[in-house]
Design an enzyme around this catalytic site. Structure first.
Site, PDB file in Angstrom:
ATOM      1  N   PRO A 173      70.084  11.682  24.909  1.00 22.29           N
ATOM      2  CA  PRO A 173      70.458  12.581  23.804  1.00 22.29           C
ATOM      3  C   PRO A 173      71.782  12.209  23.120  1.00 22.29           C
ATOM      4  O   PRO A 173      72.057  12.691  22.039  1.00 22.29           O
ATOM      5  CB  PRO A 173      70.531  13.960  24.476  1.00 22.29           C
ATOM      6  N   GLU A 207      71.091  14.528  33.188  1.00 26.46           N
ATOM      7  CA  GLU A 207      72.497  14.600  33.596  1.00 26.46           C
ATOM      8  C   GLU A 207      73.230  13.293  33.320  1.00 26.46           C
ATOM      9  O   GLU A 207      74.424  13.296  33.070  1.00 26.46           O
ATOM     10  CB  GLU A 207      72.628  14.963  35.079  1.00 26.46           C
ATOM     11  N   ARG A 243      53.048  -0.644  17.866  1.00 26.05           N
ATOM     12  CA  ARG A 243      52.118  -0.563  16.731  1.00 26.05           C
ATOM     13  C   ARG A 243      52.576  -1.400  15.527  1.00 26.05           C
ATOM     14  O   ARG A 243      51.803  -1.649  14.614  1.00 26.05           O
ATOM     15  CB  ARG A 243      51.830   0.883  16.315  1.00 26.05           C
ATOM     16  N   ASP A 297      52.090   3.868   6.901  1.00 23.38           N
ATOM     17  CA  ASP A 297      52.712   4.889   7.748  1.00 23.38           C
ATOM     18  C   ASP A 297      53.720   5.676   6.929  1.00 23.38           C
ATOM     19  O   ASP A 297      54.414   5.113   6.094  1.00 23.38           O
ATOM     20  CB  ASP A 297      53.509   4.238   8.895  1.00 23.38           C
TER      21      ASP A 297
END
Ligand code: 6GU
Length: 264
Positions: A91, A118, A156, A171
């Site tokens: 994150p 963590e 992909r 896409d």
């Protein structure tokens, strides 16, 4: 040239399940991608195969120890060659984007080192990683889901993986706006009809409808994409004009979802 992807994780079965089906499995069968999953515990040296320890400085949770990651990377370098990117999902990373997926699909060999929420000992990131990425503004319990997201998005983009190359070049994020809606048979389902224009065989009108609905969605859901430097991209003039038309019709006011439902 076969693209190599190595994933290091404490949940190897979770990642193997992903690699056995879908796009990655197909890429493997076609001999285009070689994905290997490594169990972090195989790179411990103690009897209990311990991979974590409590954080220096105190606080809750556990931190993944550096040694197993360094040993895993040494093993990957020795048996699979030198990677061009070593990615740590987490994150705290920079946002993962379509452009990164395209760049890494051309890299030849990438490694993904999965941690847990963590954290990983920072020396792993400092000494081994070339990139730290996040897949969105929310917290996952571990890097595995993000690593699979990255692997899917990268694989992909490798030529020959997706049958029809147009699927990849069209896409949504290959263009600076969202994709248009899609329909297939039957032309009517439970009273809901496919828009007539799509049944008309009039290619220019179909193209116009797709551009318009795509831009309407983008304006509703991701207006930030239309303000960014990527807009309007290559097919620019039509998109800019259509967007001006939509904005003029709406007169700068967009009713909320409730109001829109009542209109129709
Ligand atoms: Cl890459 N990892 C974790 N643990 N949580 C995330 C994430 C990654 N991206 C968003 N949330």
């Amino acid at each position: 040239m076969v693209m190599r992807v190595d994933i290091v994780t404490i949940f190897p079965d979770m990642v193997r399940g992903f690699a056995r089906e879908g796009i990655v499995a197909r890429a493997h069968e076609r001999g285009v991608v070689d994905l290997a999953v490594h169990d972090l515990r195989d790179f411990t040296t103690d009897k209990h195969r311990v991979v974590d320890d409590s954080p220096f400085g105190g606080g809750p949770g556990m931190v993944l120890k550096p040694e197993p990651f360094f040993r895993a990377m040494a093993h990957i370098r020795a048996t699979r060659g030198e990677p061009s990117a070593v990615i740590v999902p987490g994150p705290q990373g920079r946002p993962f984007t379509h452009d990164a997926a395209v760049a890494w699909s051309r890299a030849g060999h990438i490694v993904l080192l999965c941690g847990r929420y963590e954290g990983i000992d920072e020396r792993v990131v400092e000494a081994l990683a070339t990139d730290e990425i996040s897949i969105g503004d929310y917290v996952l319990s571990g890097g595995e889901l993000a690593a699979m997201v990255v692997a899917d998005a990268v694989v992909r983009q490798v030529p020959g993986v997706v049958g029809d190359a147009r699927s990849v070049s069209e896409d949504s994020f290959a263009r600076p706006w969202l994709d248009h809606p899609h329909y297939t048979r039957p032309a009517e389902w439970e009273g809901r009809r496919v828009p007539d224009v799509l049944l008309s065989g009039h290619h220019a009108q179909v193209a116009r409808w797709r551009l318009r609905t795509a831009l309407e969605r983008t304006l509703d859901r991701r207006p930030d994409l239309l303000e960014g430097p990527g807009f309007p991209g290559e097919a620019g003039i039509d998109a800019e004009r259509t967007l001006r038309e939509i904005r003029a019709e709406r007169q700068g006011i967009r009713p909320g979802r409730k109001e829109r439902k009542q209109e129709s």
